[in-house]
Design a protein around this motif. Sequence first.
Motif, short mmCIF file in Angstrom:
data_model
loop_
_atom_site.label_atom_id
_atom_site.label_comp_id
_atom_site.label_asym_id
_atom_site.label_seq_id
_atom_site.Cartn_x
_atom_site.Cartn_y
_atom_site.Cartn_z
N GLY A 1 0.84 -1.39 0.10
CA GLY A 1 -0.04 0.13 0.00
C GLY A 1 0.88 1.15 0.08
O GLY A 1 0.75 2.12 -0.78
N ILE A 2 1.92 1.21 0.75
CA ILE A 2 2.53 2.45 0.88
C ILE A 2 3.70 2.62 -0.29
O ILE A 2 3.95 3.93 -0.78
CB ILE A 2 3.52 2.48 2.22
CG1 ILE A 2 4.05 3.81 2.50
CG2 ILE A 2 4.58 1.71 2.18
CD1 ILE A 2 2.73 5.09 2.98
N THR A 3 4.14 1.65 -0.89
CA THR A 3 4.96 2.06 -2.09
C THR A 3 4.14 2.28 -3.36
O THR A 3 4.46 2.97 -4.08
CB THR A 3 5.64 0.38 -2.38
OG1 THR A 3 4.74 -0.65 -2.28
CG2 THR A 3 6.76 0.34 -1.18
N MET A 4 2.84 1.66 -3.36
CA MET A 4 2.00 1.84 -4.42
C MET A 4 1.42 3.64 -4.18
O MET A 4 1.46 4.37 -5.21
CB MET A 4 0.50 1.23 -4.54
CG MET A 4 0.92 -0.29 -5.10
SD MET A 4 -0.55 -1.15 -5.07
CE MET A 4 -0.26 -2.92 -4.71
N THR A 5 1.26 4.01 -3.06
CA THR A 5 0.92 5.31 -2.76
C THR A 5 2.17 6.21 -3.29
O THR A 5 1.86 7.29 -3.83
CB THR A 5 0.67 5.68 -1.29
OG1 THR A 5 -0.47 4.80 -0.61
CG2 THR A 5 0.37 6.91 -0.82
N ALA A 6 3.39 5.67 -2.89
CA ALA A 6 4.55 6.73 -3.32
C ALA A 6 4.66 6.68 -4.74
O ALA A 6 4.75 7.85 -5.25
CB ALA A 6 5.92 6.21 -2.51
N GLY A 7 4.29 5.50 -5.42
CA GLY A 7 4.48 5.51 -6.81
C GLY A 7 3.38 6.40 -7.52
O GLY A 7 3.50 7.28 -8.55
N LEU A 8 2.06 6.35 -6.96
CA LEU A 8 1.14 7.12 -7.36
C LEU A 8 1.23 8.87 -7.28
O LEU A 8 1.08 9.61 -8.29
CB LEU A 8 -0.32 6.90 -6.77
CG LEU A 8 -0.77 5.51 -7.21
CD1 LEU A 8 -2.06 5.25 -6.19
CD2 LEU A 8 -1.45 5.37 -8.54
N PHE A 9 1.88 9.01 -6.18
CA PHE A 9 2.26 10.65 -5.94
C PHE A 9 3.37 11.01 -6.82
O PHE A 9 3.35 12.11 -7.24
CB PHE A 9 2.73 10.81 -4.58
CG PHE A 9 1.67 10.83 -3.74
CD1 PHE A 9 0.68 12.18 -3.91
CD2 PHE A 9 1.49 10.27 -2.57
CE1 PHE A 9 -0.16 12.45 -2.65
CE2 PHE A 9 0.66 10.51 -1.49
CZ PHE A 9 -0.52 11.38 -1.72
N GLY B 1 3.53 10.14 -9.86
CA GLY B 1 3.07 10.18 -11.15
C GLY B 1 3.02 8.63 -12.06
O GLY B 1 2.80 8.97 -13.34
N LEU B 2 3.37 7.71 -11.72
CA LEU B 2 3.09 6.55 -11.98
C LEU B 2 1.58 6.11 -12.36
O LEU B 2 0.98 6.50 -11.36
CB LEU B 2 3.83 5.14 -11.40
CG LEU B 2 5.37 5.47 -11.10
CD1 LEU B 2 5.93 4.16 -10.24
CD2 LEU B 2 6.05 5.32 -12.60
N ALA B 3 1.35 5.48 -13.29
CA ALA B 3 0.06 4.90 -13.66
C ALA B 3 -0.18 4.01 -12.57
O ALA B 3 0.53 3.09 -12.12
CB ALA B 3 -0.08 4.22 -14.89
N PRO B 4 -1.75 3.52 -11.88
CA PRO B 4 -1.86 2.63 -11.14
C PRO B 4 -1.33 1.11 -11.31
O PRO B 4 -0.65 0.76 -10.44
CB PRO B 4 -3.32 2.50 -11.09
CG PRO B 4 -3.89 3.96 -11.72
CD PRO B 4 -2.82 4.45 -12.47
N THR B 5 -1.39 0.85 -12.51
CA THR B 5 -0.69 -0.67 -12.65
C THR B 5 0.73 -0.45 -12.60
O THR B 5 1.58 -1.47 -12.23
CB THR B 5 -1.00 -0.84 -14.26
OG1 THR B 5 -1.02 -0.11 -15.18
CG2 THR B 5 -2.72 -1.38 -14.09
N ALA B 6 1.39 0.49 -13.11
CA ALA B 6 2.90 0.68 -13.17
C ALA B 6 3.29 0.69 -11.69
O ALA B 6 4.24 0.16 -11.25
CB ALA B 6 3.29 1.89 -13.83
N ALA B 7 2.63 1.49 -10.72
CA ALA B 7 3.00 1.39 -9.45
C ALA B 7 2.90 0.17 -8.67
O ALA B 7 3.63 -0.15 -7.89
CB ALA B 7 2.07 2.70 -8.81
#
Length: 265
Positions: A168-176, A178-184
């Motif tokens: 969850g926290i690594t996806m959150t960081a990726g989204l912030f 600018g990564l696309a959800p699937t990329a994050a």
Amino acid sequence: MDWLHAVCLGLLQGLTEFLPISSSAHLILVPVLSDWPDQGLAFDVAVHVGTLLAVLTYFRGTLVRLSADALASIRRRHFQGDGKLAMLLVIATIPIVAAGLLLGDSAEAYLREPLVIAAANIGFGILLWVAHRGWRGRRDESTAGLGDALWIGLAQILAIIPGTSRSGITMTAGLFLGLAPTAAARFSFLLAIPTIALAGGWKAMQLALSPAPAAWDMLLLGAAISAIAAYACIGAFLALLERIGMTPFVAYRLVLGAVLLWVFV
């Protein structure tokens, strides 16, 4: 531990390890909210081995390509193919390794409380929702740079707090970033491989030094169930992420946090 206990915990670990809802929190809460005893270190190691096998199997093609391109990049002293992504995954792993060496198991030991889990679920759940709703990036993980890897790696340190959720926290960081959800999500899952392997190796070393006997039949059962559930979960999550988004997982985290506050305050 009986077979039902092993199956339920293996299934729980497999389904929650790669979803942004914190597997460690669920494993901690099982003995707190039920009559089952704490499953112990040996079982924790076994189910984490199961999830590691699942992610290795699911991304086997990607891992072969990353390894080949990394070796080619080293030989030619210039990034080849996905060699850069392989390097970034290594860099993103460094912060959690450093934090683990500095803190050991002390942080998790002091934070294994239902109220901490409740606060982390709610707080980081809201942060995930903000990242998903407000930062609609379309970058692929192949566009990530050194700064992206460091920020995601630093964010992963927060997963030491039970209830945060490593994925969850690594996806959150990726989204912030600018990564696309699937990329994050893919970056998070690939980052899980060295992270789980190192954490599992550390726990396995502790287990090897422990005189406690191991119930190998239950350990193997838990690992197998965890691997099957995690493999199915990765595929389903990546296939459905663009359609369902993060909102269902945020809602689950908020409900779980609210229930824990209601029960334990």
